[in-house]
Design a protein around this motif. Sequence first.
Motif, PDB file in Angstrom:
ATOM      1  N   LYS A 567       0.823  -1.220   0.000  1.00  0.00           N
ATOM      2  CA  LYS A 567       0.000   0.000   0.000  1.00  0.00           C
ATOM      3  C   LYS A 567       0.850   1.261   0.000  1.00  0.00           C
ATOM      4  O   LYS A 567       0.541   2.239  -0.680  1.00  0.00           O
ATOM      5  N   VAL A 568       1.971   1.235   0.814  1.00  0.00           N
ATOM      6  CA  VAL A 568       2.788   2.449   0.921  1.00  0.00           C
ATOM      7  C   VAL A 568       4.023   2.406   0.026  1.00  0.00           C
ATOM      8  O   VAL A 568       4.520   3.455  -0.390  1.00  0.00           O
ATOM      9  N   ALA A 569       4.533   1.198  -0.260  1.00  0.00           N
ATOM     10  CA  ALA A 569       5.744   1.091  -1.058  1.00  0.00           C
ATOM     11  C   ALA A 569       5.449   1.003  -2.549  1.00  0.00           C
ATOM     12  O   ALA A 569       6.377   1.063  -3.361  1.00  0.00           O
ATOM     13  N   ALA A 570       4.179   0.878  -2.906  1.00  0.00           N
ATOM     14  CA  ALA A 570       3.811   0.784  -4.325  1.00  0.00           C
ATOM     15  C   ALA A 570       2.668   1.758  -4.642  1.00  0.00           C
ATOM     16  O   ALA A 570       2.881   2.803  -5.251  1.00  0.00           O
ATOM     17  N   THR A 571       1.457   1.431  -4.194  1.00  0.00           N
ATOM     18  CA  THR A 571       0.281   2.198  -4.612  1.00  0.00           C
ATOM     19  C   THR A 571       0.362   3.657  -4.167  1.00  0.00           C
ATOM     20  O   THR A 571       0.124   4.582  -4.969  1.00  0.00           O
ATOM     21  N   THR A 572       0.688   3.886  -2.910  1.00  0.00           N
ATOM     22  CA  THR A 572       0.780   5.274  -2.433  1.00  0.00           C
ATOM     23  C   THR A 572       1.854   6.038  -3.186  1.00  0.00           C
ATOM     24  O   THR A 572       1.713   7.239  -3.462  1.00  0.00           O
ATOM     25  N   GLN A 573       2.961   5.349  -3.531  1.00  0.00           N
ATOM     26  CA  GLN A 573       4.022   6.017  -4.287  1.00  0.00           C
ATOM     27  C   GLN A 573       3.513   6.479  -5.652  1.00  0.00           C
ATOM     28  O   GLN A 573       3.832   7.580  -6.115  1.00  0.00           O
ATOM     29  N   ALA A 574       2.710   5.642  -6.301  1.00  0.00           N
ATOM     30  CA  ALA A 574       2.142   6.028  -7.595  1.00  0.00           C
ATOM     31  C   ALA A 574       1.197   7.209  -7.446  1.00  0.00           C
ATOM     32  O   ALA A 574       1.218   8.146  -8.272  1.00  0.00           O
ATOM     33  N   ILE A 575       0.383   7.213  -6.392  1.00  0.00           N
ATOM     34  CA  ILE A 575      -0.541   8.330  -6.162  1.00  0.00           C
ATOM     35  C   ILE A 575       0.233   9.609  -5.827  1.00  0.00           C
ATOM     36  O   ILE A 575      -0.141  10.711  -6.259  1.00  0.00           O
ATOM     37  N   MET A 576       1.316   9.496  -5.066  1.00  0.00           N
ATOM     38  CA  MET A 576       2.157  10.665  -4.771  1.00  0.00           C
ATOM     39  C   MET A 576       2.750  11.241  -6.055  1.00  0.00           C
ATOM     40  O   MET A 576       2.826  12.459  -6.227  1.00  0.00           O
ATOM     41  N   PHE A 577       3.184  10.358  -6.952  1.00  0.00           N
ATOM     42  CA  PHE A 577       3.729  10.802  -8.235  1.00  0.00           C
ATOM     43  C   PHE A 577       2.676  11.596  -9.016  1.00  0.00           C
ATOM     44  O   PHE A 577       2.960  12.685  -9.549  1.00  0.00           O
ATOM     45  N   LEU A 578       1.473  11.053  -9.103  1.00  0.00           N
ATOM     46  CA  LEU A 578       0.398  11.727  -9.844  1.00  0.00           C
ATOM     47  C   LEU A 578       0.016  13.050  -9.198  1.00  0.00           C
ATOM     48  O   LEU A 578      -0.258  14.044  -9.887  1.00  0.00           O
ATOM     49  N   THR A 579       0.007  13.079  -7.873  1.00  0.00           N
ATOM     50  CA  THR A 579      -0.331  14.308  -7.151  1.00  0.00           C
ATOM     51  C   THR A 579       0.725  15.371  -7.366  1.00  0.00           C
ATOM     52  O   THR A 579       0.417  16.557  -7.597  1.00  0.00           O
ATOM     53  N   ASP A 580       1.980  14.970  -7.303  1.00  0.00           N
ATOM     54  CA  ASP A 580       3.076  15.926  -7.448  1.00  0.00           C
ATOM     55  C   ASP A 580       3.044  16.591  -8.817  1.00  0.00           C
ATOM     56  O   ASP A 580       3.408  17.768  -8.954  1.00  0.00           O
ATOM     57  N   ARG A 581       2.575  15.860  -9.828  1.00  0.00           N
ATOM     58  CA  ARG A 581       2.570  16.405 -11.184  1.00  0.00           C
ATOM     59  C   ARG A 581       1.195  16.921 -11.591  1.00  0.00           C
ATOM     60  O   ARG A 581       0.935  17.144 -12.777  1.00  0.00           O
ATOM     61  N   LEU A 820      -2.010   9.816   4.520  1.00  0.00           N
ATOM     62  CA  LEU A 820      -2.547   9.401   3.233  1.00  0.00           C
ATOM     63  C   LEU A 820      -1.781   8.157   2.784  1.00  0.00           C
ATOM     64  O   LEU A 820      -0.647   8.234   2.329  1.00  0.00           O
ATOM     65  N   GLY A 821      -2.408   7.019   2.980  1.00  0.00           N
ATOM     66  CA  GLY A 821      -1.740   5.759   2.715  1.00  0.00           C
ATOM     67  C   GLY A 821      -0.886   5.310   3.890  1.00  0.00           C
ATOM     68  O   GLY A 821      -0.934   4.150   4.301  1.00  0.00           O
ATOM     69  N   TRP A 822      -0.135   6.218   4.454  1.00  0.00           N
ATOM     70  CA  TRP A 822       0.780   5.899   5.547  1.00  0.00           C
ATOM     71  C   TRP A 822       0.049   5.815   6.882  1.00  0.00           C
ATOM     72  O   TRP A 822      -0.883   6.572   7.146  1.00  0.00           O
ATOM     73  N   ASP A 823       0.531   4.917   7.723  1.00  0.00           N
ATOM     74  CA  ASP A 823       0.019   4.798   9.085  1.00  0.00           C
ATOM     75  C   ASP A 823       0.810   5.742   9.991  1.00  0.00           C
ATOM     76  O   ASP A 823       1.926   6.166   9.656  1.00  0.00           O
ATOM     77  N   LYS A 824       0.220   6.069  11.123  1.00  0.00           N
ATOM     78  CA  LYS A 824       0.879   6.921  12.118  1.00  0.00           C
ATOM     79  C   LYS A 824       0.838   6.208  13.471  1.00  0.00           C
ATOM     80  O   LYS A 824       0.127   5.230  13.658  1.00  0.00           O
ATOM     81  N   LYS A 825       1.640   6.715  14.405  1.00  0.00           N
ATOM     82  CA  LYS A 825       1.678   6.103  15.729  1.00  0.00           C
ATOM     83  C   LYS A 825       0.325   6.241  16.424  1.00  0.00           C
ATOM     84  O   LYS A 825      -0.265   7.324  16.443  1.00  0.00           O
ATOM     85  N   GLY A 844       4.662   5.032   8.882  1.00  0.00           N
ATOM     86  CA  GLY A 844       5.098   3.738   8.360  1.00  0.00           C
ATOM     87  C   GLY A 844       3.919   2.855   8.022  1.00  0.00           C
ATOM     88  O   GLY A 844       2.826   3.342   7.723  1.00  0.00           O
ATOM     89  N   HIS A 845       4.138   1.547   8.105  1.00  0.00           N
ATOM     90  CA  HIS A 845       3.067   0.588   7.823  1.00  0.00           C
ATOM     91  C   HIS A 845       3.537  -0.793   8.241  1.00  0.00           C
ATOM     92  O   HIS A 845       4.743  -1.035   8.400  1.00  0.00           O
ATOM     93  N   THR A 846       2.598  -1.678   8.442  1.00  0.00           N
ATOM     94  CA  THR A 846       2.906  -3.082   8.715  1.00  0.00           C
ATOM     95  C   THR A 846       2.236  -3.952   7.657  1.00  0.00           C
ATOM     96  O   THR A 846       1.429  -3.465   6.856  1.00  0.00           O
ATOM     97  N   GLY A 847       2.602  -5.244   7.651  1.00  0.00           N
ATOM     98  CA  GLY A 847       2.027  -6.171   6.682  1.00  0.00           C
ATOM     99  C   GLY A 847       1.621  -7.472   7.341  1.00  0.00           C
ATOM    100  O   GLY A 847       2.239  -7.913   8.319  1.00  0.00           O
ATOM    101  N   PHE A 848       0.602  -8.120   6.783  1.00  0.00           N
ATOM    102  CA  PHE A 848       0.006  -9.318   7.367  1.00  0.00           C
ATOM    103  C   PHE A 848       1.007 -10.458   7.507  1.00  0.00           C
ATOM    104  O   PHE A 848       0.943 -11.251   8.436  1.00  0.00           O
TER     105      PHE A 848
END
Length: 908
Positions: A567-581, A820-825, A844-848
């Motif tokens: 979610k954070v290392a792939a999908t959120t990165q793609a959304i950040m790219f689209l948002t930045d541009r 946004l995508g990322w988890d917080k404490k 950050g984030h965790t995984g199953f």
Amino acid sequence: MGKYFWAIIFFTAVLCSNVSVKADQQNKASLWADSVLRKMPLQEAVRQLIMVSLPITGPFTKSHMDSLRKLGYGGYVIPAHQRFKRELSDDTTLNRPLISFKTEQAGFGDQKGFLYPSANTIEKVSDSYILQELWEEAKRQHLFMGADFMGYPGLEVAMQNGELKVSTYTGAAYSKTSSEILPPTLRFKGNVELWKNGDLVFDWLKQNEDTIPEMAVIEFEGLFEEGTRQERRLQDRFFQKYLNNIGPSYLFLARSDARQSIEEQLAILMMGCHMLQSEEPQQIEGRILSAVQSGTFPMDVFRGKVRQVLTAKYLIRSETEDFELNLFERYYNNSEIIEKVYLNQLHREDECKSNDIPFRHIDQASFATFILDHSMHEAFVQTVNAYVESPVYYFNRQNPNIFETLQLLEQLKAFNNVVVAIFYPLQLNEIELLRKLSDETHLILVDFNTLDDARYLVQSAHYYHVPDDNYLTEALVPQVLFGAKGLEKPMRLSFDVPKKAEMDASLLHRIDSLAQQAIEAEAFPGCQVVVARRNKVVFNQSYGHFTYDQMKRVDQNDIYDLASLTKVAATTQAIMFLTDRDMISIDDPIGNYLDELKGTDKENLIIKDILAHQSGLRSGFPFWQYTVSEEEPEDCYYSEFPQTKFDYMVSPGMYASPQLEDSLWKWTIEMPLRRQYRWRRHLPYSYKYSDLGFMMMYKLAERVLNQPMDEFLSQNLYAPLGMGRTLFNPLCQYPQFDIAPTELDIYFRDELVWGTVHDQMAAMMGGVAGHAGLFGNALDLAKLGEMMLQGGSYANNHFYGKEVVNNFTQKQFKKNRRGLGWDKKAKDPERSAASELASEQSYGHTGFTGTMLWVDPEYDLVFVFLSNRVHPNAANTKLMELDVRKKMHDVVYQSILKYGQPKLRSRN
């Protein structure tokens, strides 16, 4: 001419100061020595005057050590190569044996886990500060091994043509303010000329009294010629005058020569020395005992020498008894100073001066590593692969075959860059191979201290000369090549000691025991842990095995199923790219970009709400159950073999139709939103973690990018970052044995899931999804975390603006901790795998499957934990019950917060 022999005389001198503390210490030493001597039997007292030179060959056993301790000699000189584990120095009594090591250089070289530059390397060091640090490091090595004084000189005084020549190891005079945790050694190279000009020596000592440490070992090296009475008288006069001028606290140790008779050895001892070093202690012991009993060796002189030995022991131990060099300081302090030496001397010498080194745009090139040696050289190979995927090739020097050589040439020509590591003088066929290769591709020659100079043999290649070959230089060179070190502002993550990032190494290594305990409790069979701080990887360890039957040990290159880190290392990165541009706005409804949502209850879901898991979408649904009937996969969805209509690999032996992805998307759209009570319908949805939301983000990203998300991320993010082992569907590029298995699936795939994604829905989509499917290793994720810390830039690549990074990683809503995508404490520590010590800015984030990535801008910190805790059963929750990730994360923060705090130190 009579026979010659060498005698080396060690002198431990405590130069008296006017400080009352020192005088008080000397008084205590004298009183202690007298009290011990009064109760000491004669034979034991005789043994105090003997320092045993232990044999050079053959390892010591515990029985050897026990025997030596019982014999009770005054001390032992131990060859540096012996596997000595401080047994003799573990005795806490002040009267334990004195220990010294016989080394060919100041430090232990590459022995006993230490590193130390070769003499040739040190000769080229001109920086006196670095030389002084090297000397202190050598002393730390000796002290850790249990030495009481240095056996290697730091200063030499000699007479040449009537002039006094003084040379120092450190390039400068000793300073009393320097660390004197171990008495240093000053060597006087004695010969007839020195004995005749003793007054010059005394003058030099007087002039340099303020620079000679208060405790020092002074070594006299003298040539004695049998039967030359004049020389004997000169030596005797020299020693007597020296004794009368140096002060009351001293210790002479004379090393006997095998060619000396017992009588000659005794004469040296009686002439002025206090101890005699011998390889045959029983013989000299018997002769000393006889001489004392017969009166040949006067009792008062004998007892005075024993008293001096005991006094020296007391003074040496009182200076060092509070010093402890633990295991982690041993390794980490060592590599830090040694690295300075090598970095100062590691330089490029080539004919083609270009700007392509260090490598900047690694995504635009291919790499291979070519080893010219019969050994594996894992440190070099692994460090190169920490930055790029670089296949390794070896040359068969023992039995070169023309056809194999031609084949090797063809293979290497396919790469843009070939890093050649040379570990021996080149043969003609090897030179010819490299010359041909240099005509076809870009060669980087790394010459590890060979006898010939490869730069003149293969002139069109970049050339680096490495002063020594050891695991540190082999790890250092690739870091220089890829811009992690050697630049004022490093381009990439380097590998460094915790101290450089202001972290406590011994605390940090508590992770070792936490990992081992978790493995023994079967929380997971193996794991990877990486800690990076201030652009430095300070911890990079792997533990355990792929499976509990210990099928394969985990290493740093192995690949794990990252689960929801996707979610954070792939999908959120793609959304950040689209948002930045400005290709999308997170404040828009998702229906603005996905026409198929028009007219559904998903049309007006705000992208920002979806990313923060409060859009009203359900957590997920086991859609795979729609595709099985009576626990068997339906033929319309799956095939046992890959076919034109079934080319999505769910697992080996189970292939899905691409149309199944369309069905999954249709079922997702039709899945109703969470029920909202009537009195809350005017309010936004509350937080509810949702996989379905990231399936929608995946569709959004691919639609706007007009490219498959996995391809886009590989080209535009992972390759530029050097994340060569982060990918979807890893079996397409890597063997199964590089990938950690997950669950033994007995309800859907009916096999061990190994190399394909564990998540059923992602598997049904061909392994690429927005919520799961990504694989990678811990070091790759650390690079991603470092890019986030650097505000969206890394290695001269700009991915996003700082504003986008800051926005996506901040809490977005009052009653929702998520970014946004990322988890917080979490406010409730029980609901978070992150440490309570993490800052509020961290994310950050965790995984199953048992994974975690956590980034903390306040501490400039990245923490990565990867495991396959779902093997062999996903119901295994011991990872969470034992709170392993949080405990490890706690240790990381403790190592920062407690760095530099004083510790209770003990010599033993």
